[in-house]
Write an enzyme that holds these catalytic residues in place. Sequence first.
Site, PDB file in Angstrom:
ATOM      1  N   ALA A 110      33.013  57.369 -15.638  1.00 15.49           N
ATOM      2  CA  ALA A 110      32.676  58.329 -16.697  1.00 15.49           C
ATOM      3  C   ALA A 110      31.235  58.145 -17.141  1.00 15.49           C
ATOM      4  O   ALA A 110      30.711  57.026 -17.152  1.00 15.49           O
ATOM      5  CB  ALA A 110      33.602  58.119 -17.888  1.00 15.49           C
ATOM      6  N   GLY A 172      28.448  25.357 -18.955  1.00 12.84           N
ATOM      7  CA  GLY A 172      29.579  24.583 -19.510  1.00 12.84           C
ATOM      8  C   GLY A 172      30.207  25.309 -20.681  1.00 12.84           C
ATOM      9  O   GLY A 172      30.598  24.700 -21.674  1.00 12.84           O
ATOM     10  N   GLU A 194      25.011  22.099 -17.754  1.00  6.11           N
ATOM     11  CA  GLU A 194      24.956  22.881 -18.993  1.00  6.11           C
ATOM     12  C   GLU A 194      23.583  22.699 -19.641  1.00  6.11           C
ATOM     13  O   GLU A 194      23.118  21.577 -19.819  1.00  6.11           O
ATOM     14  CB  GLU A 194      26.093  22.431 -19.938  1.00  6.11           C
ATOM     15  CG  GLU A 194      25.969  22.886 -21.381  1.00  6.11           C
ATOM     16  CD  GLU A 194      25.869  24.405 -21.563  1.00  6.11           C
ATOM     17  OE1 GLU A 194      26.674  25.127 -20.961  1.00  6.11           O
ATOM     18  OE2 GLU A 194      24.959  24.841 -22.310  1.00  6.11           O
ATOM     19  N   HIS A 433      61.150  18.884 -35.160  1.00  5.92           N
ATOM     20  CA  HIS A 433      60.858  17.592 -34.534  1.00  5.92           C
ATOM     21  C   HIS A 433      61.719  17.431 -33.284  1.00  5.92           C
ATOM     22  O   HIS A 433      62.895  17.799 -33.312  1.00  5.92           O
ATOM     23  CB  HIS A 433      61.185  16.452 -35.498  1.00  5.92           C
ATOM     24  CG  HIS A 433      60.965  15.111 -34.875  1.00  5.92           C
ATOM     25  ND1 HIS A 433      59.711  14.572 -34.681  1.00  5.92           N
ATOM     26  CD2 HIS A 433      61.847  14.199 -34.371  1.00  5.92           C
ATOM     27  CE1 HIS A 433      59.833  13.393 -34.096  1.00  5.92           C
ATOM     28  NE2 HIS A 433      61.111  13.141 -33.897  1.00  5.92           N
TER      29      HIS A 433
HETATM   30  P1  FAD Z   1      37.325  45.018 -19.584  1.00  5.86           P
HETATM   31  O1  FAD Z   1      38.566  44.236 -19.471  1.00  5.86           O
HETATM   32  O2  FAD Z   1      36.122  44.500 -18.866  1.00  5.86           O
HETATM   33  O3  FAD Z   1      37.652  46.482 -19.078  1.00  5.86           O
HETATM   34  C1  FAD Z   1      36.655  47.451 -18.966  1.00  5.86           C
HETATM   35  C2  FAD Z   1      37.111  48.488 -17.980  1.00  5.86           C
HETATM   36  O4  FAD Z   1      36.206  49.575 -18.025  1.00  5.86           O
HETATM   37  C3  FAD Z   1      37.101  47.994 -16.532  1.00  5.86           C
HETATM   38  O5  FAD Z   1      38.378  48.204 -15.956  1.00  5.86           O
HETATM   39  C4  FAD Z   1      36.026  48.824 -15.854  1.00  5.86           C
HETATM   40  O6  FAD Z   1      36.363  49.150 -14.516  1.00  5.86           O
HETATM   41  C5  FAD Z   1      36.020  50.078 -16.723  1.00  5.86           C
HETATM   42  N1  FAD Z   1      34.744  50.805 -16.701  1.00  5.86           N
HETATM   43  C6  FAD Z   1      33.492  50.306 -16.850  1.00  5.86           C
HETATM   44  N2  FAD Z   1      32.583  51.310 -16.822  1.00  5.86           N
HETATM   45  C7  FAD Z   1      33.264  52.446 -16.652  1.00  5.86           C
HETATM   46  C8  FAD Z   1      32.907  53.810 -16.565  1.00  5.86           C
HETATM   47  N3  FAD Z   1      31.631  54.201 -16.677  1.00  5.86           N
HETATM   48  N4  FAD Z   1      33.885  54.741 -16.390  1.00  5.86           N
HETATM   49  C9  FAD Z   1      35.192  54.358 -16.301  1.00  5.86           C
HETATM   50  N5  FAD Z   1      35.588  53.078 -16.382  1.00  5.86           N
HETATM   51  C10 FAD Z   1      34.645  52.145 -16.563  1.00  5.86           C
HETATM   52  N6  FAD Z   1      39.725  36.463 -22.623  1.00  5.86           N
HETATM   53  C11 FAD Z   1      40.755  35.930 -23.304  1.00  5.86           C
HETATM   54  O7  FAD Z   1      41.042  36.374 -24.414  1.00  5.86           O
HETATM   55  N7  FAD Z   1      41.495  34.913 -22.780  1.00  5.86           N
HETATM   56  C12 FAD Z   1      41.225  34.363 -21.566  1.00  5.86           C
HETATM   57  O8  FAD Z   1      41.914  33.451 -21.128  1.00  5.86           O
HETATM   58  C13 FAD Z   1      40.142  34.907 -20.837  1.00  5.86           C
HETATM   59  N8  FAD Z   1      39.838  34.425 -19.612  1.00  5.86           N
HETATM   60  C14 FAD Z   1      38.807  34.984 -18.911  1.00  5.86           C
HETATM   61  C15 FAD Z   1      38.492  34.454 -17.664  1.00  5.86           C
HETATM   62  C16 FAD Z   1      37.456  35.005 -16.920  1.00  5.86           C
HETATM   63  C17 FAD Z   1      37.128  34.445 -15.576  1.00  5.86           C
HETATM   64  C18 FAD Z   1      36.727  36.131 -17.430  1.00  5.86           C
HETATM   65  C19 FAD Z   1      35.610  36.763 -16.640  1.00  5.86           C
HETATM   66  C20 FAD Z   1      37.021  36.641 -18.675  1.00  5.86           C
HETATM   67  C21 FAD Z   1      38.064  36.071 -19.427  1.00  5.86           C
HETATM   68  N9  FAD Z   1      38.379  36.552 -20.691  1.00  5.86           N
HETATM   69  C22 FAD Z   1      39.410  35.987 -21.405  1.00  5.86           C
HETATM   70  C23 FAD Z   1      37.618  37.656 -21.311  1.00  5.86           C
HETATM   71  C24 FAD Z   1      38.383  38.972 -21.171  1.00  5.86           C
HETATM   72  O9  FAD Z   1      38.681  39.223 -19.816  1.00  5.86           O
HETATM   73  C25 FAD Z   1      37.573  40.111 -21.759  1.00  5.86           C
HETATM   74  O10 FAD Z   1      37.172  39.770 -23.066  1.00  5.86           O
HETATM   75  C26 FAD Z   1      38.373  41.391 -21.803  1.00  5.86           C
HETATM   76  O11 FAD Z   1      38.779  41.782 -20.506  1.00  5.86           O
HETATM   77  C27 FAD Z   1      37.561  42.509 -22.446  1.00  5.86           C
HETATM   78  O12 FAD Z   1      38.327  43.673 -22.457  1.00  5.86           O
HETATM   79  P2  FAD Z   1      37.627  45.110 -22.489  1.00  5.86           P
HETATM   80  O13 FAD Z   1      38.743  46.078 -22.583  1.00  5.86           O
HETATM   81  O14 FAD Z   1      36.570  45.120 -23.502  1.00  5.86           O
HETATM   82  O15 FAD Z   1      36.875  45.230 -21.075  1.00  5.86           O
END
Ligand code: FAD
Length: 446
Positions: A110, A172, A194, A433
């Site tokens: 989008a 880190g 880090e 507990h």
């Molecule tokens: P996202 O989950 O990034 O979703 C955004 C979506 O938008 C994507 O599917 C993308 O394809 C879509 N998109 C982007 N641009 C467009 C466009 N122009 N048109 C249409 N679609 C588009 N958080 C936790 O709370 N707990 C955890 O344990 C944790 N572990 C993590 C481990 C890793 C390795 C990583 C990388 C992140 C982790 N996170 C964790 C963070 C978490 O994944 C993110 O904070 C969360 O996914 C954010 O959600 P969001 O909906 O903002 O974005």
Amino acid sequence: MKIIIIGAGPGGYETALLAAKRGVEVVLIEAGHVGGTCLNEGCIPTKAFCKNAEVLDGLKDAEAFGVTGLSYGFDFKAVAARKNIVVEQLRGGVEGLLGHKLITLVRGKASFKDAHTVVVGDEEFSADYIIIATGSVSASLPVPGADLEGVLTSKEILDLEELPKRLCVIGGGVIGLEFASIFNSFSSEVTVLEYCKEILPRFDTDLAKRLKQCLSKKGIDINTQSQVLSISKEGDQYKVTFLRKGKEESVVADKVLMAVGRKANVDSMNLAEAGVEFGPRGVVVNEVMQTSQPHIYAVGDINGKMMLAHAAIFQGLVALDHMMGVDNDIDLSVMPAAVFTSPEAASVGKTEDECKEAGIKVKCLKSFFRANGKAVTMGETEGFCKVIVEEETGLLLGCHLFGPHSSDIVQEVCALISRKSTLKQLQDIIHTHPTLTEVIQSAAHQ
Ligand code: FAD
């Protein structure tokens, strides 16, 4: 009422589901897989790996529990396959839920034509409100060699087919340490570099220091105050050169993970065309997630406030409530966070340092897992719990802990802080507990 939501990560799809339940018509646009970073390349696949790491750690410790003659192998390909099954199962579940009759799921990228029109391919959409939930992408260091093949993002490391014998993790923070811990349990030799003085820069320093000691004891080589200068490839291996205390040093590894944070995904949507203000940290929003265009909201990683899946979900709820004129008691400043290392760490509310800086007089009440009956029976006695209380009012301000199941335990104090409870109220709550949650009770009664 009709809304357009761009991005079907947790911020986008959870808000879409809630809106539809409330009778709102939703157009949800997703360029990749539903579930976003969280489900496909973040929270979920990493936690599937964490479970395998936990099983392996348990097997390594088995002799301490009287188990002898145990022989076991480790099949990294099977671990990766299990992770993929977990992700596909959950993704299928989300796709099923999004079949709601009020939700139209549009596949494609989008972008804004103007403040009221969103374009996907040759289709145009408009609605009363628009929510941007396009998440974030991995950041990288501007150093020579950062773009070499074999220098992996957190997404790419999840797709490895072979276990690296030596892994160098640059960063880190939460993501770097989770992978460091996982691959350490998988028996890779792991080095962490880090830049800051301490790991987990945004966490309580006491907790970060002790967790570092604990992870170092498990064999992870953690180097703080280490500034990466360059990465080079020599044959099949990578040499990461870094500066520590004015001296150049290097580490050699089979793979390098670049885990230096994430940046809001602001570049792909023509935000300028919509007149939406954004900066290097992401889309600028107010406390109800409204952007500079009052009918456009931005939730989740895209606004750079708190890059956590549950933050994205609750910011979406706050935005939806605001557009619908619904009151709520959500306090987004009480945001729990967990680090899924082994053992886990977790945190909610103010840190001791933040209280000091703000001139708030506090007492810090501590207890240790080594004195917790359940932890002793589990043989998992590393860790501590620190509850922070305002001296004058007795209000609970923070809780920081590491040890077994910290990510679950922190939730109790999160609930109490978000309801503005006092230490006395916590002291009066009965804990079962023997459970790990008694670590909070013990701290509260110090
Ligand atoms: P996202 O989950 O990034 O979703 C955004 C979506 O938008 C994507 O599917 C993308 O394809 C879509 N998109 C982007 N641009 C467009 C466009 N122009 N048109 C249409 N679609 C588009 N958080 C936790 O709370 N707990 C955890 O344990 C944790 N572990 C993590 C481990 C890793 C390795 C990583 C990388 C992140 C982790 N996170 C964790 C963070 C978490 O994944 C993110 O904070 C969360 O996914 C954010 O959600 P969001 O909906 O903002 O974005």
